[in-house]
Scaffold this motif. Structure first.
Motif, PDB file in Angstrom:
ATOM      1  N   ASP A 383      -0.375  13.700  12.332  1.00  0.00           N
ATOM      2  CA  ASP A 383      -0.586  12.404  11.679  1.00  0.00           C
ATOM      3  C   ASP A 383      -0.768  12.575  10.178  1.00  0.00           C
ATOM      4  OD1 ASP A 383      -0.417  11.179  14.130  1.00  0.00           O
ATOM      5  OD2 ASP A 383      -2.574  10.880  14.356  1.00  0.00           O
ATOM      6  N   THR A 386       2.601  13.309   8.633  1.00  0.00           N
ATOM      7  CA  THR A 386       3.414  12.105   8.535  1.00  0.00           C
ATOM      8  C   THR A 386       2.980  11.249   7.363  1.00  0.00           C
ATOM      9  OG1 THR A 386       3.758  12.066  10.925  1.00  0.00           O
ATOM     10  CG2 THR A 386       4.140  10.012   9.744  1.00  0.00           C
ATOM     11  N   SER A 387       1.672  11.097   7.205  1.00  0.00           N
ATOM     12  CA  SER A 387       1.166  10.282   6.101  1.00  0.00           C
ATOM     13  C   SER A 387       1.424  10.942   4.761  1.00  0.00           C
ATOM     14  CB  SER A 387      -0.333  10.036   6.274  1.00  0.00           C
ATOM     15  OG  SER A 387      -1.058  11.228   6.054  1.00  0.00           O
ATOM     16  N   LEU A 399      -4.488   6.270   7.838  1.00  0.00           N
ATOM     17  CA  LEU A 399      -4.382   6.631   9.249  1.00  0.00           C
ATOM     18  C   LEU A 399      -4.889   5.502  10.145  1.00  0.00           C
ATOM     19  CD1 LEU A 399      -5.461  10.378   9.392  1.00  0.00           C
ATOM     20  CD2 LEU A 399      -3.174   9.409   9.267  1.00  0.00           C
ATOM     21  N   GLU A 400      -4.861   4.278   9.617  1.00  0.00           N
ATOM     22  CA  GLU A 400      -5.316   3.143  10.411  1.00  0.00           C
ATOM     23  C   GLU A 400      -4.157   2.372  11.027  1.00  0.00           C
ATOM     24  OE1 GLU A 400      -8.425   0.784   8.561  1.00  0.00           O
ATOM     25  OE2 GLU A 400      -8.786   2.399   7.140  1.00  0.00           O
ATOM     26  N   SER A 401      -2.945   2.875  10.794  1.00  0.00           N
ATOM     27  CA  SER A 401      -1.763   2.221  11.349  1.00  0.00           C
ATOM     28  C   SER A 401      -1.739   2.352  12.863  1.00  0.00           C
ATOM     29  CB  SER A 401      -0.504   2.862  10.752  1.00  0.00           C
ATOM     30  OG  SER A 401       0.634   2.479  11.484  1.00  0.00           O
ATOM     31  N   SER A 403       0.684   3.057  14.508  1.00  0.00           N
ATOM     32  CA  SER A 403       1.611   4.135  14.863  1.00  0.00           C
ATOM     33  C   SER A 403       0.933   5.499  14.884  1.00  0.00           C
ATOM     34  CB  SER A 403       2.789   4.163  13.875  1.00  0.00           C
ATOM     35  OG  SER A 403       2.318   4.473  12.566  1.00  0.00           O
ATOM     36  N   CYS A 404      -0.355   5.507  14.604  1.00  0.00           N
ATOM     37  CA  CYS A 404      -1.090   6.781  14.557  1.00  0.00           C
ATOM     38  C   CYS A 404      -1.186   7.352  15.977  1.00  0.00           C
ATOM     39  CB  CYS A 404      -2.478   6.521  13.990  1.00  0.00           C
ATOM     40  SG  CYS A 404      -3.273   7.980  13.326  1.00  0.00           S
ATOM     41  N   GLU A 405      -0.525   8.475  16.200  1.00  0.00           N
ATOM     42  CA  GLU A 405      -0.391   9.009  17.556  1.00  0.00           C
ATOM     43  C   GLU A 405      -1.709   9.514  18.136  1.00  0.00           C
ATOM     44  OE1 GLU A 405       2.318   8.954  19.561  1.00  0.00           O
ATOM     45  OE2 GLU A 405       3.210   7.706  17.991  1.00  0.00           O
ATOM     46  N   SER A 406      -2.614   9.990  17.296  1.00  0.00           N
ATOM     47  CA  SER A 406      -3.871  10.531  17.813  1.00  0.00           C
ATOM     48  C   SER A 406      -4.689   9.461  18.535  1.00  0.00           C
ATOM     49  CB  SER A 406      -4.697  11.158  16.683  1.00  0.00           C
ATOM     50  OG  SER A 406      -4.911  10.236  15.633  1.00  0.00           O
ATOM     51  N   ASP A 407      -4.589   8.194  18.075  1.00  0.00           N
ATOM     52  CA  ASP A 407      -5.327   7.111  18.731  1.00  0.00           C
ATOM     53  C   ASP A 407      -4.913   6.956  20.189  1.00  0.00           C
ATOM     54  OD1 ASP A 407      -6.151   6.785  16.161  1.00  0.00           O
ATOM     55  OD2 ASP A 407      -5.323   4.777  15.894  1.00  0.00           O
ATOM     56  N   LYS A 420     -12.293   8.536  11.844  1.00  0.00           N
ATOM     57  CA  LYS A 420     -11.187   8.927  10.954  1.00  0.00           C
ATOM     58  C   LYS A 420     -11.418   8.466   9.520  1.00  0.00           C
ATOM     59  CE  LYS A 420      -7.681   7.420  13.311  1.00  0.00           C
ATOM     60  NZ  LYS A 420      -6.269   7.073  13.608  1.00  0.00           N
TER      61      LYS A 420
END
Length: 513
Positions: A383, A386-387, A399-401, A403-407, A420
């Motif tokens: 993540d 990507t950012s 990282l609040e999108s 699309s954030c995979e960790s969420d 985060k």
């Protein structure tokens, strides 16, 4: 085949046998009916000078059927606290130390067989091992080595041609492992419990000469020895927790003076994060659970300290005070190693007072969420990477999108999302350092600390089942290949990054090698 004809090319120098008479029993291995070499760790073999790779001769030696030239086979004696209860005599009941080998650089290592038959310390057992347990230790110990965690290593696997009765008949096998030594906390306990303080001193002097020679000129050498062992174990256990490893049977006879991981019986790596994770079938009270491992390491070290008290000082009160201080410091030292490792896992390159709380908050957000421990840290790096494609500094990271995979690894990510924000703020603070990291450098730091591949329990069981039931070693070999480079993405190995399917169920391991 005469043992005099089997020359493995190894340079034996058996100091334990030579210098510590009364600390072991000499004995041969059992004759295997039909030994067959099924795995040789060629790189390790070459590193210790093993030049004879003849499979038939290696099978004879590594099954215990014949001793190689220069060996001095013996079973070591020791005691130990097992799940808190003291057993005054244990010892190598199914292991045989062939001897010590000096490699080309002069490094001394033990070469030991595990499962080679009865010894004077077998206590009614058959002294044998079954193939599944041998392959498990091979996989787990070599995975730990690749993860840069101190460990005994696996040199060879030999099947014996026998069927061994456990809960059912299983193929017999012998593991050959290599270690800095096999001296344990329990080795000291054996002689201390008998009041043989001269032998405790003899053993301590030997261990210092072998593992901590820098201490020999110290004015308080035995106290410094205790502190050195505490430091080694603090670092070791911290490294275990950083990769989600649960040893499962941290008895004092399974803690080495050298600070290496030993005896991979009921051990496992966590898939989902659980501070109370237990895999051993006999650890019903969670004594050796994931989160309890540093607590029990400190408890074990207190048992070592008790054996050394007469050596630390002639004044009992003074000895107790000094030893207590040394063992008490363990927690601070452990926490320092763990925090350093967590900073690396989170891409933090500086030290701030709130870092411990930040790391603990992350674990709290993961608890009860069925979050894959290994995947989460790797996904955080992904993540961040990507950012970083659109960011020049940590302050610009978003990282609040959605699309954030960790969420997506959480059942409920609310606490994690709040965490985060704190993490990104901490990275922004990191950016204020004189020699700040670029975002790509930060991601590289995280990927170097967070493995993609661990020995997933379902993959280990798949390899064992194929070998035991069909003599098919391909899954075993494929798994080993992936685990050799755990931090590097390997094309076609996506399946090795995934948690066990739900159908795999709760995972339980057993001691019965």
């Amino acid at each position: 085949m005469n043992s005099m004809n089997i020359d493995l090319g190894l340079t034996f120098d058996n100091s334990y046998a030579r210098n510590l008479e009364g600390f072991y029993a000499t004995c041969p291995g059992a004759k295997a009916s039909s030994p067959e070499l099924v795995k040789l760790n060629t790189s390790l073999a070459n590193s210790i000078g093993l030049s004879n790779h003849d499979s038939a001769q290696l099978a004879e030696v590594f099954s215990g059927s014949q001793a190689p030239i220069g060996a001095s086979p013996l079973a070591q004696v020791y005691a130990g606290h097992q799940f808190g209860g003291f057993s005054p005599q244990l010892g190598d009941g199914r292991a045989l130390l062939l001897g010590e080998v000096l490699d080309e650089g002069g490094k001394r290592v033990d070469v030991q067989l595990k499962g080679s038959g009865r010894t004077p310390f077998s206590r009614g057992g058959d002294g044998k091992a079954v193939l599944g347990a041998v392959l498990r230790e091979y996989i787990l110990s070599e995975a730990m080595y690749a993860l840069n965690i101190p460990t005994t290593r696996a040199l060879a696997v030999v099947t014996t041609g026998e069927q061994i009765m456990r809960t059912q008949l299983l193929p017999g096998a012998v593991l050959t492992r290599v270690a800095s030594s096999h001296i344990r906390v329990g080795t000291f306990q054996f002689f201390a419990s008998r009041g043989e303080q001269d032998k405790v001193k003899q053993l301590a002097d030997y261990a210092i000469e072998r593992h901590y020679p820098q201490l020999k000129s110290s004015q308080q050498v035995y106290l410094d020895f205790l502190c050195a062992v505490c430091d080694k174990q603090a670092e070791l256990v911290a490294r275990w927790l950083l990769v989600g490893f649960v040893h499962g049977v941290m008895n004092t006879d399974n803690m080495t003076i050298s600070g290496e991981t030993i005896d991979y019986g009921p051990c496992a790596f966590m898939d989902d994060y659980d501070p109370k994770a237990v895999f051993s079938s006999i650890d019903r009270d969670g004594r050796y659970s994931y989160n309890n491992q540093p607590v029990l390491a400190q408890w074990n070290l207190a048992r070592l300290a008790e054996t050394l008290l007469p050596l630390i000082s002639d004044d009992e009160e003074e000895a107790v005070a000094k030893a207590t201080e040394a063992v008490t410091k363990f927690w601070e030292v452990y926490q320092g190693y763990w925090l350093t490792g967590m900073r690396e896992k989170l891409g933090i390159s500086t030290e701030e007072e709130g870092d411990l709380a930040l790391c603990e908050q992350l674990l709290e957000s993961m608890s009860g969420q069925e979050v894959d421990f290994t995947l989460l840290f790797r996904q955080l790096a992904n993540d961040l990477e990507t950012s970083s494609l659109e960011s020049k500094s940590a302050e610009e990271i978003n990282l609040e999108s959605t699309s954030c995979e960790s969420d997506k690894l959480f059942n409920d990510a609310d606490k994690f999302i709040q965490w985060k924000k704190l993490w990104i703020a901490r990275l922004s603070l990191d950016d204020q350092a004189k020699e700040k990291l670029s975002l790509p450098e930060r991601v590289a730091m995280m990927n170097a600390a967070n493995p993609m591949y661990i020995p997933r329990n379902h993959q280990v069981e798949r390899a064992i089942e194929a070998a035991e039931q069909r003599a098919d070693y391909e899954p075993f070999e494929n798994l080993l290949t992936v685990l050799e480079t755990p931090f590097t993405l390997q094309s076609g190995s996506e399946g090795y990054t995934k948690s066990a399917p739900k159908s795999f169920g709760p995972y339980t391991t057993f001691c019965g090698t």
